[in-house]
Design an enzyme around this catalytic site. Structure first.
Site, short mmCIF file in Angstrom:
data_model
loop_
_atom_site.label_atom_id
_atom_site.label_comp_id
_atom_site.label_asym_id
_atom_site.label_seq_id
_atom_site.Cartn_x
_atom_site.Cartn_y
_atom_site.Cartn_z
N GLU A 1 0.85 -1.20 0.00
CA GLU A 1 0.00 0.00 0.00
C GLU A 1 0.87 1.23 0.00
OE1 GLU A 1 -2.64 0.58 3.33
OE2 GLU A 1 -3.55 -1.39 3.08
N LYS B 1 -15.30 4.27 5.52
CA LYS B 1 -14.12 4.12 6.37
C LYS B 1 -14.21 5.06 7.57
CE LYS B 1 -10.47 1.72 4.68
NZ LYS B 1 -9.01 1.60 4.63
N GLU C 1 -13.52 5.31 -0.34
CA GLU C 1 -14.33 4.39 0.47
C GLU C 1 -15.10 5.17 1.53
OE1 GLU C 1 -12.23 0.40 1.25
OE2 GLU C 1 -10.61 1.70 0.63
N GLU D 1 -9.15 9.33 5.25
CA GLU D 1 -9.34 7.89 5.10
C GLU D 1 -10.36 7.55 4.01
OE1 GLU D 1 -8.01 5.14 6.58
OE2 GLU D 1 -6.50 6.42 7.52
#
Ligand SMILES: *[C@@H]1O[C@H](CO)[C@@H](O)[C@H](O)[C@H]1NC(C)=O
Length: 459
Positions: free
Chosen positions: A264, A321, A318, A327
């Site tokens: 990542e 999250k 997303e 995030e």
């Protein structure tokens, strides 16, 4: 049915563009903590329209694995942290896991790696850590029994917190308190020729040191570079420094040849007001320059000439999250399939031409000119230019690679001069194409030497 006709349009575009120029070292993380994700088939088509060669899933969603069948795209699947205890204590449970999540899909779906757990090993937390290796071993045994050992690798993913020291990179070392767990784990990886996977985030490094020069260093932008006093290596960006710190840690365990995978890395395009640097411009710069750096194949100072396999976080924003706003904003794409920002991943050849932002009036005729570096430019800046140019796929950097007519002298200055000039001649002989963040200038002196010809322009 707007979405329907959009899909049709998308698939037509993709059919027209699918020129199969995926790049195995460019991967993306397919996180699913969202309630508005496109259907797996749609995401698969989206991926095929890019140069992304690999996808990492956090679990083993069968619909996504199936949708990627016969695409050639490499797939990393994940064992959830919560499944580790049963996999560790019961070999049958590992067999069942492989039977349920791998065998129905392989080899049509190109599963290449099983990541057992995510960021399990932390100081002061030995709950799951002691069960990690037994779980990995049982999954490996199950793969071996299914004759898939070696075809599908088994690893786990670490946070950068496994390092207690990462500056300078040559002094990178793992937390001594974790050695009892890391030592046998790394031996397992070596025995099975599996990679060591790590999650480096220059974004977080910048958060803890928010100076402008650190930002440029983190974003692969021109900067004065950092000299590693341990070995004299010059670093032009934070990610290389972080990866080489891991490499140093592995070397001190006798594992200097172990493959490292960036499981990542990424940069959020927005964040809370206290999250410095979380902007669209920075996210575009980080991911775009990262991709150019990978394409240049220059590697890191400790591991030159090869690009570390890198999974960008993440494919989509997303929305579910938890945590700070950043995030929910790491996506390269929004869930309506539009790009969050363009980082040059589209695999159609035409997308690599960057339209100039300046005026497009033709330059007046003048004598022959070549584009070369200014004299005071640092090696790190020159390397950034080489990365950008050779990664842009607009020009052929073969002449400055080993065996090429302009490889010697093998210096960053010489290679940068050749690449910058070729870029200028090819992309358009306009002043803004000989700028490179104010590191370049035009000259009427022909820089060609012996067999190395610098293309120029005649009046
Ligand atoms: C599977 O993915 C890996 C990694 O991207 C790639 O090297 C390999 O060629 C792929 N295999 C097939 C059969 O496409």
């Amino acid at each position: 049915m707007a979405s329907h006709s959009f899909l049709l349009q998308l698939s037509l575009i993709i059919t027209a563009l699918h020129t199969a120029v995926s790049q195995p070292f460019i991967g993306v993380n397919y996180g699913q903590v969202a309630d508005d994700l496109p259907a797996p088939e749609v995401s698969a088509e989206l991926l095929k329209s890019t140069t992304v060669g690999k996808v990492r899933l956090y679990g083993a969603d069968p619909a996504i694995i199936k949708a990627l069948a016969n695409s050639g795209i490499g797939i990393v699947i994940g064992v959830a942290n919560g499944d580790i205890p049963s996999l560790a204590s019961d070999p049958d449970s590992a067999t069942q896991w492989v039977n349920a999540n791998v065998l129905p899909h392989y080899p049509e779906s190109n599963i290449t790696l099983i990541a057992v757990g995510n960021e399990i090993i932390k100081s002061g937390d030995d709950g799951l850590a002691s069960q990690l290796l037994p779980a990995m071993q049982n999954v490996q045994n199950a793969l071996n029994s299914a004759s898939l050992g070696g075809k599908i690798k088994v690893s786990t993913v670490h946070s950068m917190a496994v390092l207690t020291q990462s500056e300078p990179p040559s002094a990178g070392s793992f937390d001594p308190a974790l050695m009892d767990i890391l030592q046998p784990l790394v031996a397992f990886l070596k025995n099975n020729e599996s990679p060591f996977a790590i999650n480096p985030y220059p974004f977080f490094a910048y958060q803890s040191d928010p100076r402008p020069e650190t930002l440029a260093f983190c974003l692969f932008q021109p900067n004065s570079g950092r000299v590693d006093q341990g070995n004299g290596n010059v670093y032009s960006n934070m990610l290389d420094a972080q990866v080489d710190a891991v490499q140093s840690g592995l070397s001190s365990m006798g594992m200097e040849d172990m493959e490292i995978v960036i499981a990542e890395t990424g940069w959020p395009s927005r964040g809370d007001t206290n999250e410095v640097g979380a902007t669209l411009e920075n996210a575009r710069a980080y991911n775009g320059n990262l991709i150019a750096h990978l394409r240049s194949m220059v590697g890191t100072p400790s591991m030159p000439g090869k690009s570390v396999d890198t999974f960008i976080f993440a494919l989509y924003d997303e929305d579910l999250k938890p945590g700070p706003a950043s995030e929910r904003a790491f996506g390269l794409f929004k869930t309506d399939l539009t790009m969050s920002y363009d980082v040059g991943l589209d695999n159609s050849a035409s997308s690599h031409k960057n339209p100039p932002t300046g005026p497009v009036t033709p330059a007046p005729k003048r004598e022959t000119e070549w584009c070369i570096p200014k004299v005071e430019v640092s090696e790190a800046q020159l390397q950034t230019n080489v990365d950008y140019i050779c990664g842009s796929q607009v020009i052929d950097c073969g002449p400055i690679q080993p065996g090429g007519a302009c490889y010697e002298p093998n210096t960053v200055l010489s290679h940068a001069a050749f690449a910058m000039n070729l870029y200028y001649q090819k992309v358009g002989r306009n002043p803004w194409n000989c700028d490179f963040s104010q590191t370049a200038m035009l000259t009427s002196q022909n820089p060609s030497y012996s067999a190395c010809v610098y293309p120029g322009e005649s009046t």
